[in-house]
Design a protein around this motif. Structure first.
Motif, PDB file in Angstrom:
ATOM      1  N   SER A 266       0.847  -1.194   0.000  1.00 16.14           N
ATOM      2  CA  SER A 266       0.000   0.000   0.000  1.00 16.14           C
ATOM      3  C   SER A 266       0.881   1.243   0.000  1.00 16.14           C
ATOM      4  O   SER A 266       2.089   1.170   0.209  1.00 16.14           O
ATOM      5  CB  SER A 266      -0.927   0.002   1.221  1.00 16.14           C
ATOM      6  OG  SER A 266      -0.165  -0.054   2.420  1.00 16.14           O
ATOM      7  N   GLN A 285      -6.319   3.973   1.994  1.00 19.23           N
ATOM      8  CA  GLN A 285      -6.135   2.528   1.862  1.00 19.23           C
ATOM      9  C   GLN A 285      -6.105   1.819   3.212  1.00 19.23           C
ATOM     10  O   GLN A 285      -6.316   0.605   3.277  1.00 19.23           O
ATOM     11  CB  GLN A 285      -4.833   2.251   1.107  1.00 19.23           C
ATOM     12  CG  GLN A 285      -4.882   2.656  -0.354  1.00 19.23           C
ATOM     13  CD  GLN A 285      -3.531   2.588  -1.037  1.00 19.23           C
ATOM     14  OE1 GLN A 285      -2.503   2.399  -0.386  1.00 19.23           O
ATOM     15  NE2 GLN A 285      -3.516   2.755  -2.352  1.00 19.23           N
ATOM     16  N   VAL A 288      -9.309  -0.473   4.268  1.00 17.15           N
ATOM     17  CA  VAL A 288      -9.427  -1.768   3.603  1.00 17.15           C
ATOM     18  C   VAL A 288      -8.255  -2.668   3.984  1.00 17.15           C
ATOM     19  O   VAL A 288      -8.438  -3.881   4.196  1.00 17.15           O
ATOM     20  CB  VAL A 288      -9.503  -1.577   2.072  1.00 17.15           C
ATOM     21  CG1 VAL A 288      -9.328  -2.910   1.349  1.00 17.15           C
ATOM     22  CG2 VAL A 288     -10.826  -0.950   1.691  1.00 17.15           C
ATOM     23  N   HIS A 305     -10.533  -2.242  -2.488  1.00 18.41           N
ATOM     24  CA  HIS A 305     -10.248  -0.818  -2.305  1.00 18.41           C
ATOM     25  C   HIS A 305     -10.607  -0.053  -3.573  1.00 18.41           C
ATOM     26  O   HIS A 305     -10.260  -0.467  -4.680  1.00 18.41           O
ATOM     27  CB  HIS A 305      -8.767  -0.610  -1.990  1.00 18.41           C
ATOM     28  CG  HIS A 305      -8.333   0.817  -2.052  1.00 18.41           C
ATOM     29  ND1 HIS A 305      -8.722   1.756  -1.109  1.00 18.41           N
ATOM     30  CD2 HIS A 305      -7.545   1.484  -2.935  1.00 18.41           C
ATOM     31  CE1 HIS A 305      -8.194   2.919  -1.419  1.00 18.41           C
ATOM     32  NE2 HIS A 305      -7.481   2.784  -2.511  1.00 18.41           N
TER      33      HIS A 305
END
Length: 355
Positions: A266, A285, A288, A305
């Protein structure tokens, strides 16, 4: 270990905060980071402008990890072997887990260069940048900033007046893709502070103390600050993970690697279609990612996401004011500055309070 978080980026900070509030998955969990503190990106302009103290812009990881019941491991990652789910630290330690999550950020691309006459300092990682900037402050010289996005504009506004001359180079229009009104407000703010702005001027290389655009010199000096295109950590390309052409980890909508689904990624180190590389996207992010990390440890279904298309943008001006951009709208002034500083303080306070 059941799960190892690699890097204390904004996504992982959001995950830890949620786990500290009672949403922690079962199992043995760990966090690796190169330092015992995590810098908050949004606080950097205020710190450089003298409006924030260092403690206002960093988060102590030990209290946050204790609150989330996560083992903190201080060390710098130098290699990842995706097939065996192991990471190697610069001190020789080898660590592994059943599941891995990467949130290690990114550096900044350096233009092709000939010679070492120009000092080049990247705006990321923040700790190294702050050390370099402190050295530059001891003997001020003209500085060029490469990058016409939000990071470059904020840095230029924060540093204006602290060096004899400051120039900002943008490959395209300043704040490309944002409202026309915000573009004009940013240009005006930079020019009022004495920053020389050069738009539509991509830097193709460095030759000694010259910046080149299309092979022609456009600036001469000895100090260049990089705030433009992101550069992936070099060790990712040798990890065995599927990466895009620029070396960033490819991920699906669940934030998992398609080649090694036991690895999540991420923030800036991840390549997700439709997601830009920004602190706001990384924070988005976190929700999620937190759910999915809990889900894989419990054998439950994962969420997808959806990248934010365009976020509210508040650009700190370095003097207590800020510029606001939202879709086609723009504004600026002291109220926007209060709002920006309130958001900055709230971010640090929310994570510090978790401990």
């Amino acid at each position: 270990m059941d799960l190892l978080l690699i890097g204390a980026g904004h996504s992982h900070l959001g995950v830890l905060r949620r786990w500290a509030r009672g949403r922690r998955p079962k199992g043995r969990l760990g966090l690796i980071d190169a330092a015992p503190q995590a810098w908050y990106a949004g606080g950097l302009p205020g710190l450089l402008a003298g409006r924030h103290a260092p403690q206002d812009c960093c988060i102590e990881l030990a209290p946050l990890c204790r609150a989330a019941d996560v083992e903190l491991i201080v060390g710098e990652v130098c290699a990842l072997r995706a097939s065996t789910r192991e990471v190697r630290l610069t001190d020789g330690r080898l660590l592994g887990a059943e599941w891995l999550s990467l949130n290690v950020g990114a550096g900044r691309l350096v233009p092709p260069r000939q010679g070492e006459d120009m000092q080049v300092l990247s705006a990321k990682p923040f700790a190294a940048f702050l050390d370099g900037w402190q050295r530059w402050r001891q003997a001020p010289e003209p500085v060029a900033i490469l990058g016409g996005g939000p990071a470059g504009v904020e840095l230029a506004l924060a540093l204006a007046g602290q060096v004899p001359a400051l120039s900002l180079f943008s490959a395209g229009p300043l704040l490309e893709g944002r409202a026309a009104g915000l573009h004009l407000r940013a240009l005006g703010a930079l020019r009022r502070r004495g920053v020389w702005v050069r738009e539509h001027c991509p830097i193709s290389g460095i030759d000694g103390q010259l910046l080149l655009s299309a092979g022609e010199p456009v600036w001469q000096g000895s100090r260049l600050l990089l705030a433009g295109d992101a550069a992936a950590p070099a060790w990712l390309a040798h990890s065995g993970l599927a990466c895009d052409a620029d070396g960033f980890v490819q991920v699906s909508a669940t934030l998992q690697s398609p080649s090694q689904p036991w690895i999540f990624a991420s923030g800036d180190c991840a390549a997700l279609p439709g997601a830009d590389k920004s602190a706001a996207q990384a924070l988005h992010q976190a929700q999620v990612l937190s759910h999915n990390l809990r889900a894989v440890l419990a054998g439950r279904a994962l969420q997808h996401h959806r990248p934010q298309r365009q976020n509210l943008l508040l650009l700190a001006c370095g003097d207590g004011e800020a510029l606001l951009g939202w879709r086609g709208w723009s504004a600026g002034g002291r109220f926007c500055g209060y709002w920006r500083e309130w958001l900055d303080r709230r971010f640090v306070r929310r994570h510090a309070a978790s401990g």
